[in-house]
Design a protein around this motif. Sequence first.
Motif, PDB file in Angstrom:
ATOM      1  N   ALA A 151       0.802  -1.225   0.000  1.00 27.45           N
ATOM      2  CA  ALA A 151       0.000   0.000   0.000  1.00 27.45           C
ATOM      3  C   ALA A 151       0.835   1.276   0.000  1.00 27.45           C
ATOM      4  O   ALA A 151       0.287   2.360   0.098  1.00 27.45           O
ATOM      5  CB  ALA A 151      -0.939  -0.008   1.204  1.00 27.45           C
ATOM      6  N   ILE A 152       2.141   1.167  -0.130  1.00 27.77           N
ATOM      7  CA  ILE A 152       2.977   2.366  -0.017  1.00 27.77           C
ATOM      8  C   ILE A 152       2.683   3.375  -1.125  1.00 27.77           C
ATOM      9  O   ILE A 152       2.339   4.527  -0.832  1.00 27.77           O
ATOM     10  CB  ILE A 152       4.476   2.003   0.040  1.00 27.77           C
ATOM     11  CG1 ILE A 152       4.764   1.316   1.371  1.00 27.77           C
ATOM     12  CG2 ILE A 152       5.347   3.250  -0.120  1.00 27.77           C
ATOM     13  CD1 ILE A 152       6.173   0.790   1.524  1.00 27.77           C
ATOM     14  N   MET A 153       2.792   3.003  -2.370  1.00 33.19           N
ATOM     15  CA  MET A 153       2.547   3.967  -3.452  1.00 33.19           C
ATOM     16  C   MET A 153       1.092   4.436  -3.472  1.00 33.19           C
ATOM     17  O   MET A 153       0.844   5.642  -3.529  1.00 33.19           O
ATOM     18  CB  MET A 153       2.963   3.382  -4.805  1.00 33.19           C
ATOM     19  CG  MET A 153       4.456   3.263  -4.977  1.00 33.19           C
ATOM     20  SD  MET A 153       5.370   4.810  -4.667  1.00 33.19           S
ATOM     21  CE  MET A 153       4.787   5.814  -6.001  1.00 33.19           C
ATOM     22  N   PRO A 154       0.105   3.532  -3.409  1.00 38.60           N
ATOM     23  CA  PRO A 154      -1.279   4.011  -3.352  1.00 38.60           C
ATOM     24  C   PRO A 154      -1.539   4.877  -2.123  1.00 38.60           C
ATOM     25  O   PRO A 154      -2.307   5.830  -2.177  1.00 38.60           O
ATOM     26  CB  PRO A 154      -2.115   2.732  -3.305  1.00 38.60           C
ATOM     27  CG  PRO A 154      -1.252   1.677  -3.884  1.00 38.60           C
ATOM     28  CD  PRO A 154       0.145   2.067  -3.522  1.00 38.60           C
ATOM     29  N   GLY A 155      -0.894   4.570  -1.010  1.00 42.02           N
ATOM     30  CA  GLY A 155      -1.072   5.344   0.215  1.00 42.02           C
ATOM     31  C   GLY A 155      -0.585   6.768   0.082  1.00 42.02           C
ATOM     32  O   GLY A 155      -1.224   7.701   0.571  1.00 42.02           O
ATOM     33  N   LEU A 156       0.545   6.944  -0.580  1.00 46.78           N
ATOM     34  CA  LEU A 156       1.062   8.296  -0.808  1.00 46.78           C
ATOM     35  C   LEU A 156       0.064   9.129  -1.609  1.00 46.78           C
ATOM     36  O   LEU A 156      -0.205  10.285  -1.281  1.00 46.78           O
ATOM     37  CB  LEU A 156       2.410   8.232  -1.528  1.00 46.78           C
ATOM     38  CG  LEU A 156       3.556   7.630  -0.725  1.00 46.78           C
ATOM     39  CD1 LEU A 156       4.756   7.352  -1.633  1.00 46.78           C
ATOM     40  CD2 LEU A 156       3.941   8.539   0.427  1.00 46.78           C
ATOM     41  N   LEU A 157      -0.500   8.538  -2.634  1.00 42.29           N
ATOM     42  CA  LEU A 157      -1.487   9.247  -3.449  1.00 42.29           C
ATOM     43  C   LEU A 157      -2.785   9.481  -2.689  1.00 42.29           C
ATOM     44  O   LEU A 157      -3.372  10.568  -2.762  1.00 42.29           O
ATOM     45  CB  LEU A 157      -1.769   8.464  -4.732  1.00 42.29           C
ATOM     46  CG  LEU A 157      -0.596   8.337  -5.695  1.00 42.29           C
ATOM     47  CD1 LEU A 157      -0.912   7.342  -6.796  1.00 42.29           C
ATOM     48  CD2 LEU A 157      -0.224   9.685  -6.266  1.00 42.29           C
ATOM     49  N   LEU A 158      -3.253   8.474  -1.959  1.00 36.32           N
ATOM     50  CA  LEU A 158      -4.505   8.594  -1.219  1.00 36.32           C
ATOM     51  C   LEU A 158      -4.415   9.690  -0.159  1.00 36.32           C
ATOM     52  O   LEU A 158      -5.317  10.529  -0.039  1.00 36.32           O
ATOM     53  CB  LEU A 158      -4.865   7.258  -0.571  1.00 36.32           C
ATOM     54  CG  LEU A 158      -6.168   7.215   0.211  1.00 36.32           C
ATOM     55  CD1 LEU A 158      -7.358   7.460  -0.708  1.00 36.32           C
ATOM     56  CD2 LEU A 158      -6.319   5.872   0.915  1.00 36.32           C
ATOM     57  N   ALA A 159      -3.339   9.715   0.609  1.00 37.99           N
ATOM     58  CA  ALA A 159      -3.182  10.729   1.651  1.00 37.99           C
ATOM     59  C   ALA A 159      -3.101  12.125   1.046  1.00 37.99           C
ATOM     60  O   ALA A 159      -3.660  13.082   1.592  1.00 37.99           O
ATOM     61  CB  ALA A 159      -1.944  10.433   2.492  1.00 37.99           C
TER      62      ALA A 159
END
Length: 112
Positions: A12-20
């Motif tokens: 979830a690191i890359m999607p998490g950066l975008l989501l946040a």
Amino acid sequence: RPALAVGAAHGAIMPGLLLAEYLGCPLWFVRFSMFKRKDAEPVLSPVDELVIAEAGARGMVLAFDEDCASGLTLRTLVDRLSPLAPGLRSASIIRHASSAFSPDFAGKTWWD
């Protein structure tokens, strides 16, 4: 807006950066990789627990993973974080329609 988004690292690191960034909220990751590292449950340090509990006292905490295929990873993450953040909600970028777990939010449902 979540008080904190908590992602399951590593997937979830890359999607998490975008989501946040999209949600305009702080972001935190906990080690939890059932398939790559064979973690049986999220690996939370005392600092992880403190950050999540403090955010939970301020408002909703969003637990997320990039993919909800069987639902086991996200369900386990939610079960572990719920005592720390009573207003916890769950999310995934993609939810497989056959998943046994249905997150509160999903970017897309995949009918495979």
